[in-house]
Design a protein around this motif. Structure first.
Motif, PDB file in Angstrom:
ATOM      1  N   ARG A 148      42.872  55.050  40.540  1.00  0.00           N
ATOM      2  CA  ARG A 148      43.934  56.060  40.521  1.00  0.00           C
ATOM      3  C   ARG A 148      43.480  57.349  41.203  1.00  0.00           C
ATOM      4  NH1 ARG A 148      48.387  55.064  37.556  1.00  0.00           N
ATOM      5  NH2 ARG A 148      48.362  53.203  36.234  1.00  0.00           N
ATOM      6  N   ILE A 192      49.297  50.009  38.666  1.00  0.00           N
ATOM      7  CA  ILE A 192      47.923  50.005  39.174  1.00  0.00           C
ATOM      8  C   ILE A 192      47.038  49.439  38.079  1.00  0.00           C
ATOM      9  CG2 ILE A 192      45.994  51.428  39.955  1.00  0.00           C
ATOM     10  CD1 ILE A 192      48.137  53.461  40.941  1.00  0.00           C
ATOM     11  N   THR A 217      49.661  56.889  45.503  1.00  0.00           N
ATOM     12  CA  THR A 217      49.987  56.389  44.167  1.00  0.00           C
ATOM     13  C   THR A 217      51.461  56.069  43.996  1.00  0.00           C
ATOM     14  OG1 THR A 217      48.144  57.653  43.247  1.00  0.00           O
ATOM     15  CG2 THR A 217      49.840  56.914  41.704  1.00  0.00           C
TER      16      THR A 217
END
Length: 223
Positions: free
Chosen positions: A124, A139, A133
């Motif tokens: 991240r 994720i 992102t």
């Protein structure tokens, strides 16, 4: 979906979405220097990456004089992580054509997921710093689901599909970890030939091999 065969596309991170070898190499060499080991080259760094940070450090130690004891390894691992946290994205960048391919898949109605054995908070951090992102529905890092559930187990792919709300998944990666996880999950896998391979890319058993992201959408349409 306008007839596109997949509604969810999962991507490995290091060596697939982003060329991270410059920053990972800096961190590895920082740790090696702590015990007087010679640095590894950029080419060797690319051979070390895969399976997570501990595996990368283990390979680096084995290549430069042999493994160390558990306590010393723990200290070197902390040194590596600390250096990487300070320099996560200084030399890292998305592969040519990557962002355009992600946008093209999104335009076709696909949800995108990151499925990496890198620790989630580091994944991240990297994606945040590269302003990537927001492109992803979820994720997942190697530690997201707990011990024993990282690639090549199918668990992360199954979780990415569930979290993205999809039913038809394809994986894009660069190593046997990606191909084996996809096969275990019953999903096809596309391998990027310019990534970090633990075997010659043509021998990994992928459903397709591409040299550039410009090929990705067309290849997925044909799978």
């Amino acid at each position: 979906m306008n007839g596109f065969p997949f509604d969810t596309i999962g991507f490995d991170l290091d060596g697939t979405l982003v060329d991270t070898a410059p920053d990972l190499g800096r961190a590895v060499n920082h740790a090696l220097a702590r015990i007087g080991r010679a640095p590894v080259s950029a080419d060797v760094t690319r051979e070390l990456i895969g399976g997570g940070t501990r595996a990368m450090l283990t390979r680096a130690l084995e290549r430069t004089g042999g493994m160390v004891g558990e306590e010393e390894f723990a200290g070197l691992y902390e040194e590596l992580i600390g250096c990487y946290e300070r320099h996560t994205s200084e030399g890292s960048e998305p592969y040519p054509g990557c962002l355009a391919a992600l946008d093209a898949l999104t335009a076709r109605g696909c949800k995108l997921a990151v499925v990496t054995n890198k620790m989630e908070y580091l994944a991240r951090k990297l994606l945040d710093e590269l302003q990537m992102t927001d492109r992803f529905a979820c994720i997942l890092g190697g530690d997201t689901l707990g011990p024993g559930r990282a690639k090549p187990a199918p668990d992360m792919i199954e979780a990415a599909l569930e979290r993205s709300g999809g039913t038809r998944f394809a994986m894009v990666g660069d190593s046997s970890f990606d191909v084996r996880a996809a096969k275990a999950a019953g999903a096809p896998c596309v391998v990027l030939s310019v990534g970090y391979h633990d075997a010659p890319p043509e021998t990994l058993g992928a459903d397709a091999l591409i040299d550039h992201y410009d090929e990705l959408v067309g290849v997925l349409e044909r799978l």
